[in-house]
Design a protein around this motif. Structure first.
Motif, PDB file in Angstrom:
ATOM      1  N   ALA A 108      -1.081 -16.841  25.065  1.00 45.58           N
ATOM      2  CA  ALA A 108      -1.172 -17.789  26.168  1.00 45.58           C
ATOM      3  C   ALA A 108      -2.488 -17.604  26.913  1.00 45.58           C
ATOM      4  O   ALA A 108      -2.866 -16.474  27.244  1.00 45.58           O
ATOM      5  CB  ALA A 108      -0.004 -17.613  27.134  1.00 45.58           C
ATOM      6  N   ALA A 109      -3.172 -18.717  27.173  1.00 45.40           N
ATOM      7  CA  ALA A 109      -4.348 -18.717  28.040  1.00 45.40           C
ATOM      8  C   ALA A 109      -3.893 -19.171  29.413  1.00 45.40           C
ATOM      9  O   ALA A 109      -3.384 -20.284  29.582  1.00 45.40           O
ATOM     10  CB  ALA A 109      -5.408 -19.655  27.484  1.00 45.40           C
ATOM     11  N   VAL A 110      -4.056 -18.284  30.419  1.00 43.65           N
ATOM     12  CA  VAL A 110      -3.536 -18.537  31.759  1.00 43.65           C
ATOM     13  C   VAL A 110      -4.716 -18.666  32.711  1.00 43.65           C
ATOM     14  O   VAL A 110      -5.248 -17.669  33.213  1.00 43.65           O
ATOM     15  CB  VAL A 110      -2.595 -17.405  32.215  1.00 43.65           C
ATOM     16  CG1 VAL A 110      -1.937 -17.767  33.539  1.00 43.65           C
ATOM     17  CG2 VAL A 110      -1.548 -17.135  31.153  1.00 43.65           C
ATOM     18  N   GLY A 111      -5.142 -19.888  32.974  1.00 40.83           N
ATOM     19  CA  GLY A 111      -6.239 -20.112  33.906  1.00 40.83           C
ATOM     20  C   GLY A 111      -7.471 -19.319  33.529  1.00 40.83           C
ATOM     21  O   GLY A 111      -7.893 -19.267  32.366  1.00 40.83           O
ATOM     22  N   PRO A 164      -5.970 -13.451  28.598  1.00 38.85           N
ATOM     23  CA  PRO A 164      -4.839 -14.008  27.838  1.00 38.85           C
ATOM     24  C   PRO A 164      -3.700 -12.998  27.747  1.00 38.85           C
ATOM     25  O   PRO A 164      -3.917 -11.781  27.767  1.00 38.85           O
ATOM     26  CB  PRO A 164      -5.442 -14.311  26.473  1.00 38.85           C
ATOM     27  CG  PRO A 164      -6.627 -13.411  26.371  1.00 38.85           C
ATOM     28  CD  PRO A 164      -7.161 -13.249  27.753  1.00 38.85           C
ATOM     29  N   ARG A 165      -2.501 -13.519  27.627  1.00 36.85           N
ATOM     30  CA  ARG A 165      -1.309 -12.698  27.479  1.00 36.85           C
ATOM     31  C   ARG A 165      -0.630 -13.087  26.178  1.00 36.85           C
ATOM     32  O   ARG A 165      -0.743 -14.233  25.714  1.00 36.85           O
ATOM     33  CB  ARG A 165      -0.344 -12.902  28.652  1.00 36.85           C
ATOM     34  CG  ARG A 165      -0.949 -12.609  30.008  1.00 36.85           C
ATOM     35  CD  ARG A 165      -1.134 -11.123  30.217  1.00 36.85           C
ATOM     36  NE  ARG A 165       0.131 -10.448  30.427  1.00 36.85           N
ATOM     37  CZ  ARG A 165       0.276  -9.127  30.402  1.00 36.85           C
ATOM     38  NH1 ARG A 165      -0.765  -8.362  30.132  1.00 36.85           N
ATOM     39  NH2 ARG A 165       1.448  -8.576  30.636  1.00 36.85           N
ATOM     40  N   ALA A 166       0.100 -12.145  25.590  1.00 35.84           N
ATOM     41  CA  ALA A 166       0.716 -12.422  24.296  1.00 35.84           C
ATOM     42  C   ALA A 166       1.953 -11.562  24.109  1.00 35.84           C
ATOM     43  O   ALA A 166       2.083 -10.482  24.698  1.00 35.84           O
ATOM     44  CB  ALA A 166      -0.279 -12.153  23.160  1.00 35.84           C
ATOM     45  N   SER A 175      -1.991  -7.677  25.956  1.00 35.00           N
ATOM     46  CA  SER A 175      -3.119  -8.422  25.420  1.00 35.00           C
ATOM     47  C   SER A 175      -2.792  -8.859  23.996  1.00 35.00           C
ATOM     48  O   SER A 175      -1.918  -8.281  23.336  1.00 35.00           O
ATOM     49  CB  SER A 175      -4.365  -7.543  25.420  1.00 35.00           C
ATOM     50  OG  SER A 175      -4.210  -6.476  24.492  1.00 35.00           O
ATOM     51  N   PRO A 176      -3.484  -9.900  23.481  1.00 39.75           N
ATOM     52  CA  PRO A 176      -3.223 -10.304  22.093  1.00 39.75           C
ATOM     53  C   PRO A 176      -3.435  -9.171  21.101  1.00 39.75           C
ATOM     54  O   PRO A 176      -2.678  -9.040  20.132  1.00 39.75           O
ATOM     55  CB  PRO A 176      -4.219 -11.449  21.874  1.00 39.75           C
ATOM     56  CG  PRO A 176      -4.437 -12.021  23.237  1.00 39.75           C
ATOM     57  CD  PRO A 176      -4.384 -10.844  24.168  1.00 39.75           C
ATOM     58  N   ALA A 184      11.324 -14.536  22.671  1.00 48.46           N
ATOM     59  CA  ALA A 184       9.879 -14.324  22.696  1.00 48.46           C
ATOM     60  C   ALA A 184       9.203 -15.328  23.627  1.00 48.46           C
ATOM     61  O   ALA A 184       8.308 -14.964  24.412  1.00 48.46           O
ATOM     62  CB  ALA A 184       9.319 -14.434  21.282  1.00 48.46           C
ATOM     63  N   ALA A 185       9.610 -16.590  23.557  1.00 44.58           N
ATOM     64  CA  ALA A 185       9.033 -17.606  24.433  1.00 44.58           C
ATOM     65  C   ALA A 185       9.312 -17.285  25.895  1.00 44.58           C
ATOM     66  O   ALA A 185       8.440 -17.446  26.762  1.00 44.58           O
ATOM     67  CB  ALA A 185       9.589 -18.983  24.064  1.00 44.58           C
ATOM     68  N   GLN A 186      10.510 -16.831  26.190  1.00 46.23           N
ATOM     69  CA  GLN A 186      10.845 -16.496  27.581  1.00 46.23           C
ATOM     70  C   GLN A 186       9.959 -15.368  28.097  1.00 46.23           C
ATOM     71  O   GLN A 186       9.432 -15.447  29.210  1.00 46.23           O
ATOM     72  CB  GLN A 186      12.316 -16.092  27.689  1.00 46.23           C
ATOM     73  CG  GLN A 186      12.725 -15.748  29.119  1.00 46.23           C
ATOM     74  CD  GLN A 186      14.072 -15.063  29.194  1.00 46.23           C
ATOM     75  OE1 GLN A 186      14.577 -14.548  28.199  1.00 46.23           O
ATOM     76  NE2 GLN A 186      14.682 -15.058  30.367  1.00 46.23           N
ATOM     77  N   ARG A 187       9.767 -14.301  27.295  1.00 46.82           N
ATOM     78  CA  ARG A 187       8.932 -13.187  27.756  1.00 46.82           C
ATOM     79  C   ARG A 187       7.499 -13.649  28.010  1.00 46.82           C
ATOM     80  O   ARG A 187       6.861 -13.226  28.977  1.00 46.82           O
ATOM     81  CB  ARG A 187       8.950 -12.049  26.742  1.00 46.82           C
ATOM     82  CG  ARG A 187      10.280 -11.371  26.576  1.00 46.82           C
ATOM     83  CD  ARG A 187      10.172 -10.033  25.873  1.00 46.82           C
ATOM     84  NE  ARG A 187       9.853  -8.965  26.816  1.00 46.82           N
ATOM     85  CZ  ARG A 187       9.849  -7.676  26.498  1.00 46.82           C
ATOM     86  NH1 ARG A 187      10.107  -7.295  25.256  1.00 46.82           N
ATOM     87  NH2 ARG A 187       9.571  -6.763  27.401  1.00 46.82           N
ATOM     88  N   LEU A 188       6.982 -14.509  27.129  1.00 44.09           N
ATOM     89  CA  LEU A 188       5.605 -14.970  27.308  1.00 44.09           C
ATOM     90  C   LEU A 188       5.485 -15.867  28.536  1.00 44.09           C
ATOM     91  O   LEU A 188       4.550 -15.707  29.337  1.00 44.09           O
ATOM     92  CB  LEU A 188       5.140 -15.713  26.065  1.00 44.09           C
ATOM     93  CG  LEU A 188       3.683 -16.196  26.132  1.00 44.09           C
ATOM     94  CD1 LEU A 188       2.731 -15.008  26.108  1.00 44.09           C
ATOM     95  CD2 LEU A 188       3.367 -17.158  25.012  1.00 44.09           C
TER      96      LEU A 188
END
Length: 617
Positions: free
Chosen positions: A188-191, A195-197, A214-215, A253-257
């Motif tokens: 995920a790119a957050v602003g 990025p978070r992954a 991190s990714p 997984a989607a919820q955690r991200l």
């Protein structure tokens, strides 16, 4: 029910009944249980019990629907200020605010999951609206970052993409040849932030979801978890997976991200699971048959993010140390088997066994480590530490390692071994039996060994220093019997020196030596071999004594009282043994790469790992 802080919503009492809603509403998902004289409310962000009046359940019947829709104006208009009904209503609303069960958000299906979790749902919704997510899957033939083909409808990537879109995120699919085939990476790119992954994967009948990071960290965790599950012996898929398994794993997984991207609490931090270690990431491990999922503390071999490189402080108590032992031996993903009593009989002495960690050099006699102790919790800790020490030594027997729950425990184990049989001679001959026989624990374990178990042995207790208190007790074959020349059968009774101890008093030393010999006999008669003849010494007594409050009558006849006394003498004993042995810490790492990795993991979980050496004096 006592009066509480009035609810901020009370300012809307003058609004007409059909006017705009008050800003507060009950968080979605809050469940309510009526009590005889009150209510119990529980939600994702808190819970509260209100008691004191049998009218509370009836009052809740009037307030629940307005609170769930955010339209409390009507009930407040009917309850005039200063009346008992208004005071009760304000108190209930105030208590719900105090326990974070109300949210200032309009109702609506799309906003409900944020309203149930987020401290500030508008800020979380804005962050998620600006989030762009890539579902990355391994594709060895594709260039890095290339667009991936449409995912299979029933596959993990497709299910993750659908779950992310339902959460309001824009989704794209890409391929990364560095990612192993099977797991998917949600990036995920957050602003303008980093990025978070998270990563998710399925192996056999098991699935996993990594902690947010991190990714690079998420991809490294995915590789390590895939290898761990592939090398393990658990949960092969018996036939096709249930149709719900992959979508549920992808949704987790989607919820955690999305929680990481929106600044929401990580799902692993919700609830009250004492098995999770504060300060360490948690991985979700799911099983298909039977269907189950639970979070477990876990650190992979590649710790790239700063939060993965901060080790835990040493365990402050025996219970805390055993929680870390359990985390290190977690089923399917642990670095080695967890210590357990298994099928070992626990009378007359508690016994525990522990397999060697992954990557350890094994021989037919070192597949498991068996330890005995005054209590099973101590035996489990000693078995784990013994297995860890063998795993670290590997193929290099010239270096001795000592593993402990904290520095004192590790040094206690190392110093006792250095002062054991084979160390320089004592300052005098064996002490008279009367010196140690009066100790209640020594008398109990000696009687158990020679009377109940019928073992023909004798005890020698010697003093190691003329000016300070340090004693070594050794259980020896009884050479004064008619069959004096016979060598005892190790399968039936201990051989010379099999049980020994080094402690601060003659009674303590004799008690621990007799206890060890008793454990050796009990293990041998069950077809096992006690691994360390000094395993149940007093080095762990300080950890066992933390939080213990022996009753006034609990003296040395009671295990708790005895261990408390041993703990009080431990620091002085370690000082004496340092002087006698000259033992020091060596700057040495295990030779085998797997053992180096295991040593780093132990230290990350707060354990002390010592490579020790020195010249005995």
């Amino acid at each position: 029910m006592t009066a509480g802080t009035p609810a901020p919503a009370a300012s809307g009492t003058d609004a007409p009944q059909d006017g705009p809603p008050l800003p507060w509403r009950l968080r979605p998902g809050v469940a309510v249980t009526p009590l005889r004289n009150g209510l119990h409310l529980r939600g994702r962000r808190g819970s509260v019990t209100l008691e004191g009046s049998s009218a509370l359940p009836r009052l809740w019947q009037l307030l629940e629907e307005p609170l769930r829709t955010g339209r409390l104006t009507g009930p407040l208009r009917q309850a005039e200020p200063g009346t008992a009904l208004r005071e009760a209503t304000d108190t209930v609303v105030g208590r719900l605010l105090e326990h974070d069960l109300l949210v200032a958000e309009p109702a609506g299906p799309a906003a409900d999951w944020l309203a149930a979790t987020a401290e500030r749902p508008p800020a979380a919704a804005a962050a998620l609206a600006a989030t762009r997510v890539e579902v990355v899957s391994g594709a060895p033939a594709a260039p890095l970052g290339a667009a991936a083909p449409p995912p299979a409808p029933g596959g993990l990537a497709g299910a993750a993409g659908r779950a992310l879109r339902r959460g309001g995120a824009a989704v794209a699919y890409t391929a990364d040849p560095a990612l192993p085939d099977g797991p998917v990476l949600l990036r995920a790119a957050v602003g303008d932030g980093p990025p978070r992954a998270v990563a998710a994967g399925v192996h056999g009948g098991l699935g996993f979801v990594t902690a947010p990071g991190s990714p690079e960290q998420a991809a490294a965790d995915a590789r390590a978890l895939s290898a761990r599950l592939a090398a393990g012996d658990g949960a092969p898929a018996a036939g096709p997976l249930p149709a719900s398994f992959v979508p549920l794993l992808a949704a987790a997984a989607a919820q955690r991200l999305l929680c990481a991207a929106g600044g929401l609490p990580d799902p692993a931090d919700e609830g009250d699971d004492h098995r999770l270690l504060p300060g360490l990431p948690a991985v979700l491990v799911a099983g298909a048959r039977p269907p189950r999922a639970e979070y477990r503390s876990w650190l992979g071999p590649d710790r790239l993010d700063p939060d993965r490189r901060t080790p835990l402080e040493p365990a402050g108590s025996l219970a805390e140390a055993l929680e870390r032992v359990a985390a290190l031996g977690a089923e399917h993903i642990g670095a080695g088997p967890a210590p357990t009593p298994g099928a070992l009989r626990q009378l007359p002495v508690p016994l525990a066994s522990c397999g060697l960690p992954a990557g350890a050099v094994r021989t037919p006699r070192s597949e498991t480590v068996i330890a005995g102790a005054p209590r099973l919790d101590l035996a489990r800790l000693e078995a784990f530490c013994g297995a860890a020490e063998r795993g670290l030594a590997g193929a290099d027997p010239t270096v001795r390692y000592a593993v402990g729950a904290n520095p004192g425990h590790a040094w206690g184990r190392a110093l006792r071994r250095a002062a054991g049989p084979g160390a320089p001679g004592p300052v005098s001959g064996p002490l008279p039996e009367a010196v140690w026989r009066g100790h209640p624990q020594a008398r109990h374990w000696w009687t158990t060994l020679t009377g109940r178990l019928g073992v023909r042995v004798r005890m020698e207790v010697i003093r190691l220093d003329r000016d300070r208190e340090a004693y070594r007790a050794v259980v020896l074959a009884d050479t004064g019997r008619p069959d004096a020349g016979r060598v005892p059968d190790p399968a039936a009774e201990p051989g010379a020196g099999l049980g020994w101890a080094v402690e601060a008093t003659p009674g303590d030393a004799a008690a621990f030596a007799a206890l060890t010999a008793t454990a050796a006999v009990s293990a041998a008669r069950q077809g096992a071999t006690l691994t360390d003849p000094c395993a149940p010494g007093g080095s762990a007594a300080p950890s066992a004594a933390v939080g213990a409050r022996p009753a006034p009558w609990e003296d040395d006849r009671w295990t708790t009282g005895w261990l408390t006394g041993v703990a009080a003498r431990e620091a002085a004993l370690r000082g004496t043994l340092r002087t006698l042995t000259g033992l020091h810490d060596l700057d040495t790492l295990p030779a085998a790469p797997e053992a180096r990795e295991f040593a780093a993991l132990l230290r990350a979980f707060g354990f002390t790992v010592l490579a020790v050496g020195g010249d005995r004096r």
